[in-house]
Structure formats: structure tokens, C-alpha cells
Design an enzyme around this catalytic site. Sequence first.
Site, PDB file in Angstrom:
ATOM      1  N   HIS A 477      44.110  33.349  39.031  1.00 27.61           N
ATOM      2  CA  HIS A 477      44.224  34.762  39.365  1.00 27.61           C
ATOM      3  C   HIS A 477      45.443  35.349  38.660  1.00 27.61           C
ATOM      4  O   HIS A 477      46.514  34.728  38.622  1.00 27.61           O
ATOM      5  CB  HIS A 477      44.381  34.920  40.887  1.00 27.61           C
ATOM      6  CG  HIS A 477      44.731  36.306  41.326  1.00 27.61           C
ATOM      7  ND1 HIS A 477      45.985  36.654  41.769  1.00 27.61           N
ATOM      8  CD2 HIS A 477      43.981  37.439  41.397  1.00 27.61           C
ATOM      9  CE1 HIS A 477      46.003  37.934  42.099  1.00 27.61           C
ATOM     10  NE2 HIS A 477      44.803  38.434  41.886  1.00 27.61           N
ATOM     11  N   ASN A 478      45.271  36.528  38.072  1.00 32.54           N
ATOM     12  CA  ASN A 478      46.379  37.171  37.343  1.00 32.54           C
ATOM     13  C   ASN A 478      47.113  36.146  36.479  1.00 32.54           C
ATOM     14  O   ASN A 478      48.335  35.959  36.581  1.00 32.54           O
ATOM     15  CB  ASN A 478      47.344  37.849  38.320  1.00 32.54           C
ATOM     16  CG  ASN A 478      46.747  39.118  38.909  1.00 32.54           C
ATOM     17  OD1 ASN A 478      45.637  39.519  38.570  1.00 32.54           O
ATOM     18  ND2 ASN A 478      47.480  39.748  39.812  1.00 32.54           N
ATOM     19  N   GLU A 507      42.074  35.254  33.936  1.00 30.65           N
ATOM     20  CA  GLU A 507      42.001  36.689  34.229  1.00 30.65           C
ATOM     21  C   GLU A 507      42.879  37.478  33.269  1.00 30.65           C
ATOM     22  O   GLU A 507      44.028  37.102  33.002  1.00 30.65           O
ATOM     23  CB  GLU A 507      42.420  36.977  35.666  1.00 30.65           C
ATOM     24  CG  GLU A 507      42.247  38.448  36.037  1.00 30.65           C
ATOM     25  CD  GLU A 507      42.502  38.746  37.499  1.00 30.65           C
ATOM     26  OE1 GLU A 507      42.159  39.857  37.948  1.00 30.65           O
ATOM     27  OE2 GLU A 507      43.056  37.875  38.200  1.00 30.65           O
ATOM     28  N   ASP A 509      44.082  41.442  32.899  1.00 25.07           N
ATOM     29  CA  ASP A 509      44.146  42.831  33.345  1.00 25.07           C
ATOM     30  C   ASP A 509      44.471  43.712  32.137  1.00 25.07           C
ATOM     31  O   ASP A 509      45.613  43.726  31.666  1.00 25.07           O
ATOM     32  CB  ASP A 509      45.228  43.010  34.414  1.00 25.07           C
ATOM     33  CG  ASP A 509      44.718  42.642  35.794  1.00 25.07           C
ATOM     34  OD1 ASP A 509      43.627  42.059  35.878  1.00 25.07           O
ATOM     35  OD2 ASP A 509      45.424  42.926  36.785  1.00 25.07           O
ATOM     36  N   HIS A 526      50.210  43.724  35.152  1.00 26.33           N
ATOM     37  CA  HIS A 526      49.732  44.067  36.488  1.00 26.33           C
ATOM     38  C   HIS A 526      49.973  45.557  36.699  1.00 26.33           C
ATOM     39  O   HIS A 526      51.120  45.981  36.903  1.00 26.33           O
ATOM     40  CB  HIS A 526      50.447  43.236  37.549  1.00 26.33           C
ATOM     41  CG  HIS A 526      49.707  43.166  38.844  1.00 26.33           C
ATOM     42  ND1 HIS A 526      50.296  42.812  40.030  1.00 26.33           N
ATOM     43  CD2 HIS A 526      48.409  43.388  39.136  1.00 26.33           C
ATOM     44  CE1 HIS A 526      49.398  42.825  40.995  1.00 26.33           C
ATOM     45  NE2 HIS A 526      48.243  43.181  40.475  1.00 26.33           N
ATOM     46  N   GLU A 561      39.590  42.506  33.766  1.00 22.78           N
ATOM     47  CA  GLU A 561      39.808  43.644  34.653  1.00 22.78           C
ATOM     48  C   GLU A 561      40.076  44.829  33.725  1.00 22.78           C
ATOM     49  O   GLU A 561      41.198  45.027  33.253  1.00 22.78           O
ATOM     50  CB  GLU A 561      40.988  43.387  35.585  1.00 22.78           C
ATOM     51  CG  GLU A 561      40.727  42.329  36.642  1.00 22.78           C
ATOM     52  CD  GLU A 561      39.707  42.797  37.669  1.00 22.78           C
ATOM     53  OE1 GLU A 561      39.663  44.002  37.959  1.00 22.78           O
ATOM     54  OE2 GLU A 561      38.943  41.964  38.160  1.00 22.78           O
ATOM     55  N   LYS A 609      33.289  37.936  31.414  1.00 17.51           N
ATOM     56  CA  LYS A 609      32.944  38.511  32.718  1.00 17.51           C
ATOM     57  C   LYS A 609      33.597  39.882  32.802  1.00 17.51           C
ATOM     58  O   LYS A 609      34.786  40.028  32.497  1.00 17.51           O
ATOM     59  CB  LYS A 609      33.457  37.623  33.845  1.00 17.51           C
ATOM     60  CG  LYS A 609      33.416  38.263  35.226  1.00 17.51           C
ATOM     61  CD  LYS A 609      34.206  37.441  36.218  1.00 17.51           C
ATOM     62  CE  LYS A 609      34.427  38.201  37.505  1.00 17.51           C
ATOM     63  NZ  LYS A 609      35.324  39.357  37.359  1.00 17.51           N
ATOM     64  N   SER A 704      33.026  40.147  43.513  1.00 14.71           N
ATOM     65  CA  SER A 704      34.417  39.716  43.668  1.00 14.71           C
ATOM     66  C   SER A 704      34.862  40.105  45.063  1.00 14.71           C
ATOM     67  O   SER A 704      34.792  41.287  45.438  1.00 14.71           O
ATOM     68  CB  SER A 704      35.318  40.370  42.612  1.00 14.71           C
ATOM     69  OG  SER A 704      35.119  39.780  41.351  1.00 14.71           O
ATOM     70  N   ARG A 734      33.330  35.506  42.890  1.00 20.77           N
ATOM     71  CA  ARG A 734      34.743  35.242  42.635  1.00 20.77           C
ATOM     72  C   ARG A 734      35.543  35.710  43.838  1.00 20.77           C
ATOM     73  O   ARG A 734      35.328  36.820  44.345  1.00 20.77           O
ATOM     74  CB  ARG A 734      35.219  35.978  41.385  1.00 20.77           C
ATOM     75  CG  ARG A 734      36.730  35.895  41.133  1.00 20.77           C
ATOM     76  CD  ARG A 734      37.111  36.676  39.877  1.00 20.77           C
ATOM     77  NE  ARG A 734      38.549  36.749  39.698  1.00 20.77           N
ATOM     78  CZ  ARG A 734      39.334  37.727  40.167  1.00 20.77           C
ATOM     79  NH1 ARG A 734      38.793  38.733  40.858  1.00 20.77           N
ATOM     80  NH2 ARG A 734      40.639  37.712  39.952  1.00 20.77           N
ATOM     81  N   ASP A 896      61.750  15.732  49.570  1.00 22.13           N
ATOM     82  CA  ASP A 896      63.092  15.184  49.681  1.00 22.13           C
ATOM     83  C   ASP A 896      63.809  15.947  50.783  1.00 22.13           C
ATOM     84  O   ASP A 896      64.022  17.165  50.677  1.00 22.13           O
ATOM     85  CB  ASP A 896      63.835  15.325  48.355  1.00 22.13           C
ATOM     86  CG  ASP A 896      65.270  14.848  48.434  1.00 22.13           C
ATOM     87  OD1 ASP A 896      65.578  14.051  49.340  1.00 22.13           O
ATOM     88  OD2 ASP A 896      66.087  15.281  47.589  1.00 22.13           O
TER      89      ASP A 896
END
Length: 948
Positions: A477-478, A507, A509, A526, A561, A609, A704, A734, A896
Site C-alpha cells: 500500500h502506498n 501502488e 498515486d 500522497h 491511483e 490495474k 477496493s 483489494r 530484546d
Amino acid sequence: RLHCLHQSFGLGWKQRGHVRSLSLIKAADSVIKSCFQNHRLTSHRFTSHHIIAEYSIQLSIHIHSAIIITITITMEEQSMATANAAATAKIPSDASNARLKSAYHKIVAATDIAKVGKKQKDWTKATAPANIISSTAAKVHIAKQLMEGLPVTKISSGGGKRKRVLTVSQDKCAIFVTHQKVRAAGSAVAAVASSLPIPFWTPSKGFNLTSSASLRDRYVRYIDIADLSGVQIGVLGTQGLEHMDSLRREEEKVVTIWYNGNDRALNLLVDKAEDRASIRRAIESLIVAYHTAKSWVGNDALLLRYIWYDIDADRNGMISMQEFSNICDRINFYVKDPNGKFKGYRTKEGFGRRQLTYADCMTLLQSCKKSLPSVKLFEDLFHNPDAKVDAETFWRQFLSKQDPESTVDDAEIILSSLAYMELDGKNDEIKDGSLTCGKFVAFLHSSWNNLYDPIKQQMDHQSLNYPLSHYWINTSHNTYLTGDQLQSNSSVEAYVKALLRGCKCLELDCWDGDSKNMKHTPVIFHGHTITSKIKFFDVIKIVNNYVEAHPDTLPIILSLENHCSHPFQKEMARIMKETFGKRLFVPKPKHMRDVLPTPLSLLGKVVIKGKRPPEKDEKPPKGDGGVGVGGSVSEDDGRGEVKAAASNASIEIDEYDAALKNNKKNDGHIPKIAPELAALTLFHGTKLKSFDQSVTERVSHMHSIGESKITRIIGDDKKNAGLWKVYNQTHMTRTYPAGVRVDSSNYNPILAWGMGSQLVALNFQTVDTPLVLNDGRFRANGGCGYVLKPESLLTESARTTPQVAPRKFTVRILSASCLPKPDGAKTGEKYIDPYVQAELHDIKVASRNKKEEYRSSHFFTQTTNNNGFCPTWKKAQKEFTVHTPSVAMLSFLLHDSDIVANQLIATAAIPVDCMRSGYRSVQLYDKNNTRAGPFSCSTLLVEVVWQD
């Protein structure tokens, strides 16, 4: 050139759902025949002095259901650079023990592994660890110019260029970057290192009057063979390079060597194409050689070889008292009075004041270990810690109980393999096929005894002939972001790392960028945040470079996108067509109407896509997707939630409001996108109304669905879960994280997978439990990124609520081996204090409303203080109840313990239906999902017991 090409093959046939155990009777003949067929070699040529044949046989023992036999052949001809061959044969399982032994030992007799022990007997003369790793690497052909020192230009992160020399060490177990050529002295890493010319003064760092060792650490870059991860050529693929416009004219000369689990990069300019090709061949061959040979080396020996260069400060091939103390610190092992232990061992062995060899260090470290569960298990089984156990006893007392379907033949093969395994650096144990305590402990921690079924980890080509909708697909994603969702950097390096991690759906954008002189430059970032921008063209080049270097990759899906206006959309289409060429999949009408293509039919292809305009016989549905800036189209990816988060963070979002006003003018209809881009698009995103309606749409139409809507859809009606699963049998879904996750955290993918969703997108820049689960899920099927969904999601029964009786199993955590410091660091906290978190991730049908819900159950071990070398845990067990074993997963996270904040050390995750029972090894991974460097020998020992 010498390639140590490594492939694993499952041999045999299926019987009662399991692959039966097999012998090696015909393996040798099959190998020889394959050599002739693949390389057109005559019998005379094959046996002549012109060909050196080295066989390396790795047995991946699948105790629960099968044995995987790997035969790697490397061949070198004096006149030409070499050939590779690997062969398999189906062999009957009823062969006699005598024939089995005979065939196996005939093959092993020809291997270099059998010769290593003889070469290593006089360890006092060794200047560096000469073991199976170095012996295998030594047979790799490296171009002469790399062995002597190849002049290169090193590119610093600040853009500076420095003349350097790239040299492969004489024993081929390391790569050096130095100021001058290395003098040809010695035949091992230590000898080469000790002869490195050290500058007294440099323009950037000035004078340095410290010791030669300090100078070397300051001016010499050393990369061990275990740290090498990969190489890429011809692209600006790192954050340090992507903004250096001055390099674009020389981009084809750029060579990037990835190391430390793809976490670090060495960027070089190499003028000649043949030199660049030589570097690629050398790196790739050394990586394969190391990962092939390491299966024959015990964890402790593997770790000591790895740290030797750093510890042996005076480069004499021996370990002093102070250096032994440094070893204990480096391997996270608190030893009370290490100097006293060192002197005591030296006195016991009659060494006087002599320093210790590699083999001596191994013996001394073993003596410092306290009681281990694996040693106690050997004593309980065979009643004598010094016992030498034959195959029949080993099978009767242990193997038959772990795997009731195993045979004495299986035990014979295991013991024959362990005979040639390097455990203590001497490799001089008797090779009569008996089992000692040391061999038993090594076997328990080895990959041959993996909790994750080795058969399930092998690539099954037969399973890749179904429509794309039948698979879970590794999805990010992104992908472009390196940090949070609001203000972090976008980088092409994020795409490189996602691909190297196994991602198959990226992806992008896309937004309008600069437009100068009628030249449009689409960018990726973004939207409506202050994240940085990168060029669409640069990302496409990165993807093409990966596909070009991996022509057999299963399809890479680019999820666009699209927020671009028409001129920029046309430019996107042009860039993809010209860059990908024949690698770009251009769909035909049948791919969109009838059935989706199969992964195998799209080998080496890039699939798009996005959005397609309505066909002539379709009406544009209202509200089908969102509308982006400039009247372009995008899917609903939670930007409303991002807007709210951005507002809370006082980020300017006037542009977002302007976009909303622009959207209203479209009355919810899909605007027509550029035909040039639409023609390349296979998957068309549509808005979900009901699954009954969606399932009747073209198979190329998909949904989506945001994280928050997943539970809402299932909760609205208990029938929705079944309808969604049926929809996902022919169509794609998706899912993606909620927009409020501005920190780039992830949602748990189990429920989305349980609904049959193929593209469960996660933020790859955040290493949390969901990403660890994703890594474990896609470790199956050869790590190819496509895993066939279980039968329960692909049949008509998926429509109804599952009625599977829950099963119970107990996990007991016993010990760990060779745990590194967090991030594999060489320095830092002196010793780590590890503890383990084991967690079951499952889907359960709630009794109150009969709806499917995600459920988890976990437990923590106590902390073991000051010991990462061989920590143990007592009373560390829990009984788990699993309701959906076809989807459920078990994760292990090692931390740890620290006063300030606990740090992640290593991880592993295993699908429940891929787990084997009994005493098993859990192979541990670093934050980048690799077992490189110090992680190559890190394991966890557990016991898994299923209740009938």
C-alpha cells in the site's frame, strides 16, 4: 564463469495426501544425463581434464511428509566460462538399504564437501577460517579484473564522487572497497586485509595517527559474502541517487550492490559494460554459493566464520585472550571470567602460550554453554551423552515418533548427510553414519528440520495455472512512502525494497506534475499532504529493471491511483508502452469478459490495474469510484480520513477542498479517461453496492475496500461473508489500511485473506506483526508472491458459514541459537536479553451472531539475561485452539528486553496448515525478510504437539 545455481526439487509421488520418502538410487545417473542433455557434452569431454565437476548435495529433510533432494552442479571449463545443471528423478521408495548407501556414498565421494575435512586438518597454518563456505566460494569463477582490483567511482550519499578500487578477496568470501589496489598476498580474507594499503591522509578526513587496525576500519569498506543481498545495474534506485540529476547522463553505468539484508547499498559508477556484467555475475554467484554451502555448516561455526574478520584484529588467523573476550561480547554471550576460561583451555590442551585457532574457539565456546534442552533430549532418548547412535535406533527412538510415516531409509539419509556437516570447525568426526549428540543438536536447529514444511516452501508450477482470482497476491500500500502518510519522503528505493521483499502488486498515486514546453511530467506522492514527489517515469524504470533482471517473475501488477488530467494520462501510457515494450500486458476482450488469465500465462509481464471507460454496451454507474483533481479517476482509499488527520496535524489542505468542488461538477459519473491509458488497463475498479450484483459484472471489474469497511460488510449481514468469498472466486478484491493510520501502521490481514481477498495491501515500510504475517504467508510456493487459496475458499461451500471442528495444539519454546543484536548491529548493548512472543492469528465464527471475526491468542516467555548465543526458557508453553487452520497463522517475535524500550531482534510466521509437529527449528528473519549476515544462523527450537 562458475555459477552455483541452486534449485530444490521434491521427488516422488503423492500417496494418501503425502509425498512418500525416497532414496537416491538413480540421482547420480540423472545428474550425468542432465549434464549431457543441457550442455551437449560427449562422454569423452565430460571425463576429460578440461572439465571440473563439483557436486554439492543438500538434503532438505521433510520429516513429516517427504524428503527434498537438491543436487547442485557447477562446472568450469578452461576454455570457456561455465555451465550449470540441476537434475531430478523419480525414484522408487522400496530400494534396499544397501543400494541406498551405495548410491549416496558414490555421489558424496565426488563432492568437494568430502574433501574439506582433509584440507582443514592443520588449522594452525590457516590464516582465516577455511571451511565449507570458503571451499565452495573458492570454486566460483570471478573475473580477473575483480580479483586484481577493478577501478570504480564510488558515489557518496551527498553526491560526491571518489575514485576507489573494488576487489574480491583471494578466498572469495568478501568484497573490499579501497583507495588503492590490493597487493596480491595470501589466499584468505585475513591475508588480503592485512596487506591493504592504508592512506595516512585524505582530503575529507585529514590526518590520522591511530593504529593500522583503526585506519583500516575507517578507510576500508568490507562486505562479507553472508551480507550480500543483490545487485542492480542501470538505474538510480536508491534515495541517495534518485535526485542526482547530474547522474542521469551516466545512468547506464550505475551499479548498486545491496547488502545487510537489502538495508544498505554501495553505489558505484563502472565505465565498461563487460565490467558491470562481471560484477553482476560475481555477486549473484557468490550469493548462491554461500546459501548453498551454509546448509552444511552448524549455526555456531557459521556465526564464528562471519565475525572472524572483525575479531581477528592483528590478522594473524589466531585468536588471543582479548579477542576471545571480544567474541563473547559480539555473539551476546556472557561468560564469567572469559580470560580464565581461555587460560584453562590452553593449559588443558597443552598449548602453552599459543593463541587459539578457529576450531579451538569452537570447542571452547561449546564448553562454556550450560545445559541445553536439545542435549538433554539426546540423553533422554539414548541414555548416554557420548552415545553413537545407528540409523535404526535413531528412527525407532525419535524419527518414527515425529513422523509415523518415516522409514529407516529416511534415518539413513539424515545420518549420511550429517556425517559431512561442519559442526566444530574441524570437520573430523568419524563419518561412519552414526549420530552423536553434536550432530543431533545441529540437526534439530537446521533448515532440514524446519517447522515450516519444506514441501510447502517449494514452488509448485502446477498450482499456477488457475485464474488470477484464485490466489493470494503479495501486495503493498502506498509503496512509494518511506515513513508516515503525511510528511515522509517518497522514494524509488521503496519500490526496489518492496520488489526484493517479494511484492507483486505495487501502488502508484499519480498526479499532474510540471508541464513545460508541452512536455508533461506525471509525479507520484500522497495527495493533499506534504510528502515529497518522485517522477512516474523513474518508478516505471525501476519496475522494468527488475522484470528485465528477473524474466521468470510472475506478473507484477501496477495499481494506479489516477489523479491526472488527460495530457498527463497520455504521457503515462506512452512511458509505460515505450519502457516496458513487450513486457507490458495489453488485455484482450476475452480477458475482461470470460475468465482472468493465469499467473503462468503472464510470466515476466506487467499488468495494469486502474480504470477503463464504460464499454458501448454498459451504462456508467453512479458513484463508481471517486473523482480526483482535474476530473481524473481514483478509488476510494480513505482520503477523507487522511484529510481529517491532516487537519489535526495543521497541514494546509485548501487544494483538497478545491478538488471536492471540482468533483461535484461530475454528478458522480466516471469521466472518460484517456483511451491510450484505458487500452492498457486490465483491472477496472468499481464501487461496491452488493455482492449479488457485483458477481454478475465482468471478471475484470473489481472492488477496493478499506480496512474499516471489512468488518462492517461482514457485520451488516451474516450472509455477506459467504457472498464475498464467492465473488472472490471469479473477481478480485483489494483491501487497504484505514486512512487514519497516518503512522503507516498496518491492519491484521487474516480476516481479509479469510474472505478470499487477493490483494491485501500493507505498508511495507513498517515492520509490525501484520507485515511479518504477510512475509510468512508468501514464503510458501517458493516465495513467488502468488499462493493458491485453500479449497474452502474456491468451492461452493464458501457460501455457507464454515462448520470446522476446532483443533488444539501446544507450542513449547525451548531455546534459541545465535541471536544477533537488534538490526544485526555489530556494536551497541554488550549483551541482549531476549524473550519470545508467540501468537496465533485465527478466524472464529462468533457464537452470538454466527459472524466471522478475527481472533488472536498469545503468550510471552520470560527474559533470558545476557545471552543471545544459546538462550533457554523453562515452562514456556501454551495450548492454542485453532478454528480456521486453512487461514490461521502462528507468529514468533523475538525482542530484546530493555529498560528504555524493547527492541525487535528477529521474526518468523508460519501458516498453520504448513506447520509440522514434533521438535522443530524455526528459521528466523531480519526486518527485511532475509536471512542474510548474522541472521543466516539464527534459529528458535520449539516443540509442537497436536491433540487428536
